[in-house]
Write a protein that holds these residues in place. Structure first.
Motif, PDB file in Angstrom:
ATOM      1  N   ALA A  75       0.805  -1.224   0.000  1.00  0.00           N
ATOM      2  CA  ALA A  75       0.000   0.000   0.000  1.00  0.00           C
ATOM      3  C   ALA A  75       0.840   1.276   0.000  1.00  0.00           C
ATOM      4  O   ALA A  75       0.362   2.329  -0.400  1.00  0.00           O
ATOM      5  CB  ALA A  75      -0.920  -0.010   1.225  1.00  0.00           C
ATOM      6  N   GLY A  76       2.102   1.170   0.446  1.00  0.00           N
ATOM      7  CA  GLY A  76       2.909   2.378   0.598  1.00  0.00           C
ATOM      8  C   GLY A  76       3.886   2.630  -0.529  1.00  0.00           C
ATOM      9  O   GLY A  76       4.766   3.493  -0.409  1.00  0.00           O
TER      10      GLY A  76
ATOM     11  N   MET B  69       7.003   7.996   1.172  1.00  0.00           N
ATOM     12  CA  MET B  69       8.254   8.112   1.933  1.00  0.00           C
ATOM     13  C   MET B  69       8.005   8.070   3.439  1.00  0.00           C
ATOM     14  O   MET B  69       8.848   7.628   4.202  1.00  0.00           O
ATOM     15  CB  MET B  69       8.944   9.440   1.600  1.00  0.00           C
ATOM     16  N   ASN B  70       6.816   8.553   3.836  1.00  0.00           N
ATOM     17  CA  ASN B  70       6.507   8.623   5.265  1.00  0.00           C
ATOM     18  C   ASN B  70       5.201   7.884   5.536  1.00  0.00           C
ATOM     19  O   ASN B  70       4.140   8.352   5.135  1.00  0.00           O
ATOM     20  CB  ASN B  70       6.376  10.086   5.693  1.00  0.00           C
ATOM     21  N   ILE B  71       5.319   6.730   6.161  1.00  0.00           N
ATOM     22  CA  ILE B  71       4.099   5.983   6.449  1.00  0.00           C
ATOM     23  C   ILE B  71       4.102   5.455   7.885  1.00  0.00           C
ATOM     24  O   ILE B  71       5.149   5.247   8.490  1.00  0.00           O
ATOM     25  CB  ILE B  71       3.849   4.814   5.446  1.00  0.00           C
ATOM     26  N   VAL B  72       2.905   5.291   8.395  1.00  0.00           N
ATOM     27  CA  VAL B  72       2.742   4.691   9.719  1.00  0.00           C
ATOM     28  C   VAL B  72       1.868   3.465   9.538  1.00  0.00           C
ATOM     29  O   VAL B  72       0.813   3.534   8.907  1.00  0.00           O
ATOM     30  CB  VAL B  72       2.073   5.701  10.696  1.00  0.00           C
TER      31      VAL B  72
ATOM     32  N   LEU C  22       0.625   8.309   4.526  1.00  0.00           N
ATOM     33  CA  LEU C  22      -0.266   7.156   4.636  1.00  0.00           C
ATOM     34  C   LEU C  22      -0.305   6.592   6.034  1.00  0.00           C
ATOM     35  O   LEU C  22       0.725   6.520   6.705  1.00  0.00           O
ATOM     36  CB  LEU C  22       0.285   6.014   3.776  1.00  0.00           C
ATOM     37  N   ILE C  23      -1.490   6.153   6.434  1.00  0.00           N
ATOM     38  CA  ILE C  23      -1.621   5.287   7.604  1.00  0.00           C
ATOM     39  C   ILE C  23      -2.101   3.956   7.037  1.00  0.00           C
ATOM     40  O   ILE C  23      -3.156   3.889   6.400  1.00  0.00           O
ATOM     41  CB  ILE C  23      -2.680   5.833   8.592  1.00  0.00           C
ATOM     42  N   VAL C  24      -1.303   2.923   7.208  1.00  0.00           N
ATOM     43  CA  VAL C  24      -1.643   1.608   6.646  1.00  0.00           C
ATOM     44  C   VAL C  24      -2.090   0.699   7.790  1.00  0.00           C
ATOM     45  O   VAL C  24      -1.360   0.524   8.766  1.00  0.00           O
ATOM     46  CB  VAL C  24      -0.413   0.993   5.940  1.00  0.00           C
ATOM     47  N   ILE C  25      -3.287   0.157   7.664  1.00  0.00           N
ATOM     48  CA  ILE C  25      -3.825  -0.649   8.771  1.00  0.00           C
ATOM     49  C   ILE C  25      -4.056  -2.090   8.332  1.00  0.00           C
ATOM     50  O   ILE C  25      -4.757  -2.357   7.353  1.00  0.00           O
ATOM     51  CB  ILE C  25      -5.139  -0.027   9.308  1.00  0.00           C
TER      52      ILE C  25
END
Ligand SMILES: [Zn+2]
Length: 316
Positions: free
Chosen positions: A125-126, A130-133, A260-263
């Motif tokens: 998904a990312g 460059m910046n994901i949680v 992005l916030i990937v859950i």
């Protein structure tokens, strides 16, 4: 030519090993029981790597690197697993040193949620971010943070404990020593407990029927199924879950400004019943210019995140 990578996903029950190409595609995969005790587990890992290499018809010289993802506290710099609660006798294990001396292939290890975040960054998904949680919602709540394309590990290599962000001034005491941690409200068992509490106060819900009257059989999947047929109590449970999550994530977004916030994790299968209210609540709680930039998405790699992420970690 070193054209392949190996990713190892060390779990408490299963040890999954995959032969992966440079683009993150799994070409071969084997799953064996993890076993118990340090010596057995270490031998299993080396054996699994040897087996998968020969099963794929490759030579050891074609493997560029090995990545290993492990739950628990991992010193990724020294390549040591400090502690694992779900495998007996697994403390201060010099994993990198052991595997490298057995196979003579560069080996990298990291915590499993960092690995998942890295896998989503490189192949899921990312991609292009460059910046994901990343968060995993299951029995507990895990987190992994990527800043400028790199895993952010913190000063004692323990960053990313998103499940232990307090979401209230006071609340249940937590294993971390704190109070009112996110995990205390939205960990799997807590979601079930909140559901049972509501059911004892009111009767109008389809949930007791779905478990044939045995409330001990309630699972997040049952609560999802109830929400899917419009059960108001179930929808309320997911709205509350979204609210706790939005409270914690609003803080993270305001501080880190991620793209992005990937859950991921089992609870994420609730899909729109969790994600729709979550997106709305986050919008209400963060700076508008930050909310605009941050997308809240589901993890894409699922069960294979551990293998793909650890293989990508070994791609240097
Ligand atoms: Zn805590």
């Amino acid at each position: 030519m070193e054209n392949f990578l190996i990713g190892v996903d060390l779990g408490g029950t299963n040890l999954k090993t995959g032969l992966v190409n440079m683009d993150g595609k799994i070409l071969e995969k084997i799953v064996v029981d993890t076993g118990e005790g340090k010596d057995i587990v270490l031998k299993q890992i080396v054996k699994a790597i040897e087996n998968i290499t020969s099963k794929a018809g490759k030579d050891k010289s074609e493997i560029a690197g090995i990545g290993i993802g492990s739950p628990g506290l991992v010193d990724s710099e020294k390549g040591i697993i400090r502690g694992l609660t779900n495998i007996k006798g697994f403390e201060n294990v010099h994993m990198k040193e052991y595997v490298e001396s057995a196979l003579d292939i560069p080996t990298f290890i990291d915590n499993d949620v960092n690995i998942m975040a890295y896998g989503e960054l490189k192949c899921g998904a990312g991609k292009d971010a460059m910046n994901i949680v990343c968060l995993t919602l299951g029995t507990g709540v895990g987190g992994g943070i990527i800043i400028d394309g790199k895993i952010y590990r913190g000063s004692s290599l323990s960053a990313g404990e998103i499940g232990h962000i307090p979401v209230n001034v006071d609340g249940p005491k937590c294993i971390c020593g704190g109070r009112a941690c996110l995990e205390s409200y939205i960990g799997r068992d807590r979601i079930i407990k909140r559901t049972i509490e509501k059911l004892t106060q009111r009767k109008e819900s389809i949930i007791p029927k779905l478990v044939a009257g045995d409330l001990k059989k309630i699972t997040p999947k049952i609560i999802y199924e109830a929400a899917a047929v419009g059960d108001t109590l179930a929808i309320e449970i997911w709205n509350e879950t979204a609210q706790y999550l939005a409270t914690a994530l609003a803080g993270i977004i305001n501080v880190l400004n991620p793209e992005l916030i990937v859950i991921g994790g089992g609870i994420a299968n609730t899909g729109k019943y969790l994600f729709d209210p979550l997106r709305d609540m986050i919008k209400e709680r963060v700076f508008p210019f930050l909310a605009e930039k941050t997308r809240i998405v589901r993890a894409q790699l699922g069960e294979e995140a551990g293998i793909i992420g650890s293989a990508m970690l070994a791609k240097v």
